[in-house]
Structure formats: structure tokens, C-alpha cells
Write a protein that holds these residues in place. Structure first.
Motif, PDB file in Angstrom:
ATOM      1  N   LYS A  29       0.853  -1.184   0.000  1.00 41.24           N
ATOM      2  CA  LYS A  29       0.000   0.000   0.000  1.00 41.24           C
ATOM      3  C   LYS A  29       0.887   1.231   0.000  1.00 41.24           C
ATOM      4  O   LYS A  29       1.874   1.293   0.732  1.00 41.24           O
ATOM      5  N   LYS A  33      -2.246   5.893   0.465  1.00 41.63           N
ATOM      6  CA  LYS A  33      -3.372   4.989   0.696  1.00 41.63           C
ATOM      7  C   LYS A  33      -3.463   4.618   2.175  1.00 41.63           C
ATOM      8  O   LYS A  33      -4.551   4.563   2.745  1.00 41.63           O
ATOM      9  N   ASP A  37      -6.619   5.438   4.448  1.00 43.14           N
ATOM     10  CA  ASP A  37      -7.306   4.390   5.209  1.00 43.14           C
ATOM     11  C   ASP A  37      -7.371   4.742   6.692  1.00 43.14           C
ATOM     12  O   ASP A  37      -8.404   4.566   7.341  1.00 43.14           O
TER      13      ASP A  37
END
Length: 91
Positions: A29, A33, A37
């Protein structure tokens, strides 16, 4: 652009390895990201906490509307009383 999780270096979107430290980038990731998140999760937790606070505030407000009574002598008491002012009974 994708950032290396280890050293933070910007790399091309199609890079598989960081061009500065050699860390595998593809399949991991991206930093953006992971931040996105985490922000979404924090938002969900903040919303749940807000609902909890609203519920507790309503419960408190409702408790302030109803006078607290001594179970023994039935006189009205302050909402935070632990003992009856008239008979000394623990409430």
C-alpha cells in the motif's frame, strides 16, 4: 507518483522497487493509501464516539429532569446526592 514506505522517496507509478533504497514498492500500500485508510478509520471512530457522547449527554439531561428521591422518606434530593439530607439514608 508512489512513495517508498521505507525512505519516503517519490517513485514512478510503475516502479516495482524504490530507486533510492531498493525496497519493494509494488504490491505494498502506498503511503497515501495508508494515510487515507487511517483517516477513514479515524473518521468512523470519531463518529461513533460522537454518538456515544450524544447518548450520554441525553441520559444526563433526562436525569436532571426527574427529581431524585430518597427511597426511605421520599423527599426530593439533589441529582448528585449520595445521602438523604433529611433521614441520612444512603441513596
Amino acid at each position: 507518483m508512489v512513495y517508498c514506505q521505507k525512505c519516503g522517496k517519490k517513485n514512478d507509478d510503475d516502479a516495482e522497487y524504490c530507486n533510492k533504497c531498493g525496497t519493494l514498492i509494488r504490491g505494498e500500500k502506498s503511503l497515501e493509501k495508508r494515510i487515507e485508510d487511517a483517516a477513514e478509520e479515524l473518521g468512523r471512530k470519531a463518529e461513533a464516539f460522537g454518538k456515544h457522547v450524544e447518548k450520554k449527554a441525553k441520559e444526563f439531561a433526562d436525569s436532571m429532569k426527574k427529581p431524585k428521591q430518597c427511597p426511605k422518606c421520599k423527599v426530593n434530593l439533589n441529582y448528585n446526592a449520595k445521602f438523604c439530607w433529611k433521614c441520612g439514608n444512603k441513596v
